[in-house]
Design an enzyme around this catalytic site. Sequence first.
Site, mmCIF file in Angstrom:
data_model
loop_
_atom_site.group_PDB
_atom_site.id
_atom_site.type_symbol
_atom_site.label_atom_id
_atom_site.label_comp_id
_atom_site.label_asym_id
_atom_site.label_seq_id
_atom_site.Cartn_x
_atom_site.Cartn_y
_atom_site.Cartn_z
ATOM 1 N N GLU A 4 0.819 -1.203 0.000
ATOM 2 C CA GLU A 4 0.000 0.000 0.000
ATOM 3 C C GLU A 4 0.862 1.265 0.000
ATOM 4 O O GLU A 4 0.524 2.258 -0.641
ATOM 5 C CB GLU A 4 -0.913 0.017 1.223
ATOM 6 C CG GLU A 4 -1.866 -1.165 1.312
ATOM 7 C CD GLU A 4 -2.496 -1.310 2.685
ATOM 8 O OE1 GLU A 4 -3.611 -1.846 2.753
ATOM 9 O OE2 GLU A 4 -1.870 -0.899 3.688
ATOM 10 N N ASP A 200 -12.518 -5.343 -0.337
ATOM 11 C CA ASP A 200 -13.443 -6.461 -0.219
ATOM 12 C C ASP A 200 -14.750 -5.987 0.396
ATOM 13 O O ASP A 200 -14.789 -4.968 1.089
ATOM 14 C CB ASP A 200 -12.830 -7.577 0.642
ATOM 15 C CG ASP A 200 -12.398 -7.081 2.012
ATOM 16 O OD1 ASP A 200 -13.183 -7.229 2.969
ATOM 17 O OD2 ASP A 200 -11.287 -6.541 2.127
#
Length: 244
Positions: A4, A200
């Site tokens: 990230e 998700d």
Amino acid sequence: MEAEASPFVEHLGLEPVESFFPSSTPFLAFAGVHHKTKVTVITMGKDSIYGDDSNNQQHVDNVGTVSSSLATFLALQQLNGEVDLVLNAGTCGGFQRKGAAIGDVFLTTGVANHDRRIPIPGFDTYGIGKLETVSPKRLSKALGYKTGICTTGNSLDWVERDDELMQENDASVKDMEAAAIAWVSAMNKVPYMGVKVVTDIVDGDVPTHDEFMENLQSAAKSLQEALPRVLEYVCDKTKHSDEL
């Protein structure tokens, strides 16, 4: 996680700060100047013990509230009053019941915990630990990002009682660090805001770990695109207290 943070660090041309954290910790720091504003990015680094057998024993990223709270505390102590705003950037799960979709960028309006269950008067609300964050109302309008509460727990998946508490927390997104980082920021009287990209759907049909791994790289790319926009906006502000 490294996946990230690395694209953002490279995009801004930040340089490693070798002596930023105590040598006994795995944490990493990178620093530089962007739009005349000093920017320091910290990551939790790799765990020194645990690895992934399927990946040639590569050590896994430190995740969760323990490492994130310690790293945030040490960073704020090291920077010693020079911090105007803590931005917690990373991926998250999103709730379709709150309108979240894969790849959406959320700016936090508050944080809470969903796995600190202490059914004793006083300790129950402490366990949930609700905190408001800097209001992103103007920032959200300017950049077109969604807003909502981020609920935090130390597991990637969840059990039924977790889901009940996440709904009680009115959460739009779920992560593993935000409430801890916000708590340390509040303790040090430094404004906090989260920038989260959905990997998700927590209340969807696909197992969380499968959907997370499938979308991690694309979410990291989305985060790389969103963070500079957020940073450019906040760099135009001299102080960040109640609203962005």
